[in-house]
Design an enzyme around this catalytic site. Sequence first.
Site, PDB file in Angstrom:
ATOM      1  N   HIS A  74       2.894  90.521 -26.878  1.00 42.46           N
ATOM      2  CA  HIS A  74       3.433  91.582 -27.636  1.00 42.46           C
ATOM      3  C   HIS A  74       3.269  91.545 -29.355  1.00 42.46           C
ATOM      4  CE1 HIS A  74       6.128  92.355 -24.380  1.00 42.46           C
ATOM      5  NE2 HIS A  74       6.011  90.962 -24.736  1.00 42.46           N
TER       6      HIS A  74
ATOM      7  N   ARG B 106       4.274  89.932 -32.994  1.00 43.47           N
ATOM      8  CA  ARG B 106       5.105  90.025 -33.713  1.00 43.47           C
ATOM      9  C   ARG B 106       6.180  89.626 -33.467  1.00 43.47           C
ATOM     10  NH1 ARG B 106       2.953  94.584 -31.713  1.00 43.47           N
ATOM     11  NH2 ARG B 106       4.599  95.158 -30.586  1.00 43.47           N
TER      12      ARG B 106
END
Length: 107
Positions: free
Chosen positions: A23, A26
């Site tokens: 992802h 983050r």
Amino acid sequence: ILDVEDARLAANSGADALVVSNHGGRQLDGAPSSISQLPAIVDAVGERIEVWLDGGIRSGQDVLKAMALGAKGTMIGRPHLYGLGAMGEAGVTKALDIIARELDVSM
């Protein structure tokens, strides 16, 4: 998915495909890169389900690397968003054309 056991569970549950992704890194600063986890996940699920890669795809060379490591496809997030921001719909087309040309040249 970033974990081999999670990949096995996905394959055993009847999923048609899975996406190897952190992802964008983050959520966890110490998460491994998607591409570093790809070979082990491909090995774990074999040909039972498709494995796609998300994260770190910025060029046609990145697409080729992912394919060489067993990915059946890649997700391209930032390049098309940069194209959209710069030139709208034409920019998205341009960004995808550039990646396709880079992939062709790299092969």
